[in-house]
Motif scaffolding. Structure first.
Motif, PDB file in Angstrom:
ATOM      1  N   ARG A  20     -12.233  21.199 -32.604  1.00  0.00           N
ATOM      2  CA  ARG A  20     -12.556  19.773 -32.658  1.00  0.00           C
ATOM      3  C   ARG A  20     -13.686  19.398 -31.698  1.00  0.00           C
ATOM      4  O   ARG A  20     -14.595  18.662 -32.057  1.00  0.00           O
ATOM      5  N   ILE A  21     -13.655  19.923 -30.500  1.00  0.00           N
ATOM      6  CA  ILE A  21     -14.691  19.604 -29.516  1.00  0.00           C
ATOM      7  C   ILE A  21     -16.045  20.128 -29.984  1.00  0.00           C
ATOM      8  O   ILE A  21     -17.046  19.412 -29.943  1.00  0.00           O
ATOM      9  N   ILE A  34     -13.441  12.702 -34.434  1.00  0.00           N
ATOM     10  CA  ILE A  34     -13.160  13.726 -35.442  1.00  0.00           C
ATOM     11  C   ILE A  34     -11.951  13.347 -36.311  1.00  0.00           C
ATOM     12  O   ILE A  34     -12.029  13.458 -37.542  1.00  0.00           O
ATOM     13  N   PRO A  35     -10.823  12.869 -35.745  1.00  0.00           N
ATOM     14  CA  PRO A  35      -9.716  12.453 -36.622  1.00  0.00           C
ATOM     15  C   PRO A  35     -10.103  11.341 -37.607  1.00  0.00           C
ATOM     16  O   PRO A  35      -9.600  11.302 -38.725  1.00  0.00           O
ATOM     17  N   VAL A  36     -11.014  10.473 -37.205  1.00  0.00           N
ATOM     18  CA  VAL A  36     -11.498   9.418 -38.108  1.00  0.00           C
ATOM     19  C   VAL A  36     -12.209  10.057 -39.300  1.00  0.00           C
ATOM     20  O   VAL A  36     -11.975   9.687 -40.453  1.00  0.00           O
ATOM     21  N   LEU A  37     -13.045  11.048 -39.025  1.00  0.00           N
ATOM     22  CA  LEU A  37     -13.787  11.723 -40.095  1.00  0.00           C
ATOM     23  C   LEU A  37     -12.856  12.505 -41.007  1.00  0.00           C
ATOM     24  O   LEU A  37     -13.085  12.575 -42.215  1.00  0.00           O
ATOM     25  N   VAL A  38     -11.796  13.059 -40.445  1.00  0.00           N
ATOM     26  CA  VAL A  38     -10.807  13.778 -41.261  1.00  0.00           C
ATOM     27  C   VAL A  38     -10.055  12.793 -42.148  1.00  0.00           C
ATOM     28  O   VAL A  38      -9.871  13.025 -43.344  1.00  0.00           O
ATOM     29  N   LEU A  42     -14.364  13.032 -44.753  1.00  0.00           N
ATOM     30  CA  LEU A  42     -15.758  13.422 -44.609  1.00  0.00           C
ATOM     31  C   LEU A  42     -15.867  14.857 -44.103  1.00  0.00           C
ATOM     32  O   LEU A  42     -16.872  15.520 -44.345  1.00  0.00           O
ATOM     33  N   ILE A  43     -14.844  15.305 -43.393  1.00  0.00           N
ATOM     34  CA  ILE A  43     -14.730  16.713 -43.015  1.00  0.00           C
ATOM     35  C   ILE A  43     -13.280  17.131 -43.269  1.00  0.00           C
ATOM     36  O   ILE A  43     -12.370  16.296 -43.213  1.00  0.00           O
ATOM     37  N   ASP A  77     -20.932   5.011 -40.488  1.00  0.00           N
ATOM     38  CA  ASP A  77     -20.195   3.815 -40.920  1.00  0.00           C
ATOM     39  C   ASP A  77     -18.692   3.976 -40.702  1.00  0.00           C
ATOM     40  O   ASP A  77     -18.016   3.029 -40.278  1.00  0.00           O
ATOM     41  N   ALA A  78     -18.158   5.161 -40.979  1.00  0.00           N
ATOM     42  CA  ALA A  78     -16.720   5.401 -40.800  1.00  0.00           C
ATOM     43  C   ALA A  78     -16.323   5.263 -39.327  1.00  0.00           C
ATOM     44  O   ALA A  78     -15.312   4.632 -39.007  1.00  0.00           O
ATOM     45  N   ILE A  79     -17.120   5.821 -38.450  1.00  0.00           N
ATOM     46  CA  ILE A  79     -16.824   5.733 -37.016  1.00  0.00           C
ATOM     47  C   ILE A  79     -16.958   4.291 -36.537  1.00  0.00           C
ATOM     48  O   ILE A  79     -16.091   3.779 -35.822  1.00  0.00           O
TER      49      ILE A  79
END
Length: 103
Positions: A20-21, A34-38, A42-43, A77-79
């Motif tokens: 994650r880092i 990263i959890p937001v993107l998951v 998006l990832i 935008d997601a972040i």
């Protein structure tokens, strides 16, 4: 930029999977993004990792996605939306307490 981050980003060959880092470093964002993107899909983590376990991501897929301007806009935008939502929740909870004290 930390020394560890600098060393990772300057490796001659990046590892095939990143934690994650390291994924955050590759995307120039924060680890807590990263959890937001998951969640926004998006990832995607490799394997069937549970939320409370260490997750790894395919480095090549991350770098390929980061070359796409549309994907970068979606990521940004997601972040931004996640932080906007979180900050509005904090303001509402503060406002509710303030209204109780004023009454």
């Amino acid at each position: 930029m930390s020394n560890e981050q600098f060393q990772f980003l300057n490796l001659r060959h990046l590892p095939v999977r990143s934690n994650r880092i390291q994924t955050a470093w590759l995307l120039n964002c924060q680890e807590h993004d990263i959890p937001v993107l998951v969640r926004q899909r998006l990832i995607t983590p490799l394997g069937n990792a549970r939320r409370n376990r260490k997750q790894f991501f395919e480095t090549k897929a991350i770098l390929t996605a980061a070359e796409d301007r549309r994907w970068l806009c979606k990521m940004t935008d997601a972040i931004s939306e996640a932080w906007k939502l979180r900050n509005s929740d904090d303001e509402e909870s503060d406002g509710g307490e303030g209204a109780k004290l004023a009454a």
